[in-house]
Scaffold this active site. Structure first.
Site, PDB file in Angstrom:
ATOM      1  N   ARG A 112     -35.986  -3.858 -19.753  1.00 27.94           N
ATOM      2  CA  ARG A 112     -35.847  -2.075 -19.840  1.00 27.94           C
ATOM      3  C   ARG A 112     -34.771  -2.721 -20.400  1.00 27.94           C
ATOM      4  O   ARG A 112     -34.943  -1.456 -21.326  1.00 27.94           O
ATOM      5  CB  ARG A 112     -35.519  -2.214 -18.368  1.00 27.94           C
ATOM      6  CG  ARG A 112     -35.860  -0.305 -18.804  1.00 27.94           C
ATOM      7  CD  ARG A 112     -35.020   0.751 -17.662  1.00 27.94           C
ATOM      8  NE  ARG A 112     -35.323   0.238 -16.202  1.00 27.94           N
ATOM      9  CZ  ARG A 112     -36.475   0.807 -15.607  1.00 27.94           C
ATOM     10  NH1 ARG A 112     -36.626   1.933 -15.827  1.00 27.94           N
ATOM     11  NH2 ARG A 112     -37.289   0.853 -14.852  1.00 27.94           N
TER      12      ARG A 112
ATOM     13  N   CYS B 153     -57.012  15.405 -15.102  1.00 27.23           N
ATOM     14  CA  CYS B 153     -57.556  16.101 -14.026  1.00 27.23           C
ATOM     15  C   CYS B 153     -56.390  16.185 -12.899  1.00 27.23           C
ATOM     16  O   CYS B 153     -57.314  15.380 -11.816  1.00 27.23           O
ATOM     17  CB  CYS B 153     -59.172  16.266 -13.624  1.00 27.23           C
ATOM     18  SG  CYS B 153     -59.854  17.368 -12.929  1.00 27.23           S
TER      19      CYS B 153
END
Length: 425
Positions: free
Chosen positions: A287, A353
């Site tokens: 990271r 959705c």
């Protein structure tokens, strides 16, 4: 410094305006800065100068071949967690001999591949894995280099999904079992015990937990030496955090200071108990090398006001960037071309959705449909965690180098997603 800044009222990646990139490659698109990548890796490289140390980039953060290639050219090693990641290292020109293989579930086929390619070390996480690796190496007529990933039961004080050093986590060999596990490893004829490994978690914002873990590893290394088990390297893992810009967040310790305190502790130990004899130190950052090198550029489709919330509906979604949904992670959001006028508070959501499909919540934005937004600090755990949910093709990826932009991954189309499927005849 930030390599994403406003120039003449427009957010740029290095010296290229993001609207030009969006016009050429569409949205959503991951945009990375080459200069930021090299600067971040350089912080580790500079802190390790004059030492027997190896920085193994944790590929799970971002495994694009162009990223791997650029880091390999700078001398990076690699931390992998699958056979596929090893093949990526090789495809990008990285050195298997500077690659360490972590992970709790290595298959026989993955072990065979890693031994064939001559990796630096297996970070072994259980006794059954030791026996499997010994059997595989024996059948191949090889000795497998191993270190044990030791779980020191140290609280990394991070999100529970990215904490890896506690007894309740699946990773590593429990500290109390480590000595017996090393004895087992040294008894197996096709293993060569070379090191010790530890990784307590990700997004660490101070070095106290890591220094606590280091002290426990030092204790174990000295105990092992009394039994004639001498280790050649100490792998302290990764996990150094980055600044995502959330209000009230504690900024992370700079890499140079972080590593400086680790080296000071290691030097004091080696001078006091080992006559100054050095030990190779390995790091596994991910990271902290790639997060702030990238942004996700997305376009606003609709603004939908509501009784309780206003929604800013964009063309990026949870399948493109999973961190907010999975970790409830705070990601900075900036208008690419800021507008004058009154800002409204929006939840930034995608077209998937699912009610969990959101990228940011309660952000004050003065925007209109068609505007571009940049989700900041998105270079780590963005594209590598992307999916094709709702039959959505994954985003394009580009790297900016000064005034040039390079397409390093094409956008997927629906036909790409059907390619491996077939119907019953």
């Amino acid at each position: 410094m930030s390599h994403f800044s406003y120039q003449h009222g427009v957010l740029n990646a290095e010296s290229l305006p993001l609207p030009e990139i969006a016009e050429e490659f569409g949205t959503p698109t991951y945009v990375y800065s080459k200069a930021a990548l090299l600067e971040n890796f350089g912080a580790y490289h500079d802190a390790c100068k004059g030492r027997d140390a190896l920085v193994c980039y944790a590929m799970k953060a971002n495994s694009n071949l162009a990223i791997i290639d650029l880091l390999a050219r700078e001398g990076a090693g690699f931390d992998i967690v699958s056979g596929g990641e090893l093949l990526r290292v090789i495809a990008a020109g990285g050195d298997p001999g500077k690659t360490i293989f972590s992970g709790v579930g290595k298959t026989v086929e993955e072990m065979q591949l890693a031994l064939e390619k001559g990796i630096l070390c297996f970070n072994v996480e259980s006794i059954p894995e030791l026996h499997r690796l010994n059997d595989v190496a024996g059948r191949m007529g090889k000795r497998a280099p191993v270190s044990l990933r030791v779980n020191p039961n140290v609280d990394a004080k991070t999100h529970p999904y990215i904490a890896t050093g506690l007894k309740a986590n699946k990773f590593g060999v429990a500290f109390d079992d480590a000595l017996d596990t090393y004895r087992t490893a040294t008894s197996l004829p096709h293993l060569e015990v070379v090191g010790i490994d530890c990784h307590i978690g990700s997004q660490l914002l101070d070095d106290a937990p890591l220094l606590e873990a280091l002290d426990k590893l030092i204790e174990l290394i000295d105990t092992l030496e009394t039994e004639g088990i001498r280790l050649h390297h100490l792998d302290i893992g990764g996990g150094i955090g980055v600044d995502y810009g959330a209000a009230g967040d504690k900024p992370p310790v700079p890499v140079g200071e972080y590593l400086g305190r680790l080296f000071a502790r290691i030097d004091a130990w080696r001078n006091e108990r080992h006559g100054g004899q050095p030990i190779k130190v390995i790091f596994e950052p991910g990271r902290s090398i790639v997060a702030n090198t990238g942004v996700l550029v997305t376009r606003i489709e609709f603004l939908k006001p509501g009784a309780e919330k206003n929604f800013c509906i964009v063309d990026a979604a949870m399948n493109d960037l999973m961190r907010p949904t999975l970790y409830q992670a705070w990601m900075g959001v900036q208008a690419v071309t800021p507008r004058d006028g009154q800002a409204l508070t929006y939840d930034l959501v995608g077209p998937i959705c699912e009610s969990g499909d959101w990228l940011a919540r309660e952000r004050d934005l003065a925007v209109e449909p068609g505007d571009l937004l940049a989700v900041m600090t998105a270079g780590a755990y963005g594209m590598t965690m992307a999916s094709n949910y709702n039959t959505r093709g994954r985003a394009a990826e580009v790297i900016v180098d000064g005034g040039q932009v390079h397409l390093v991954r094409k956008r997927e189309n629906p036909a790409d997603l059907f390619a491996l499927e077939s119907m019953i005849k």
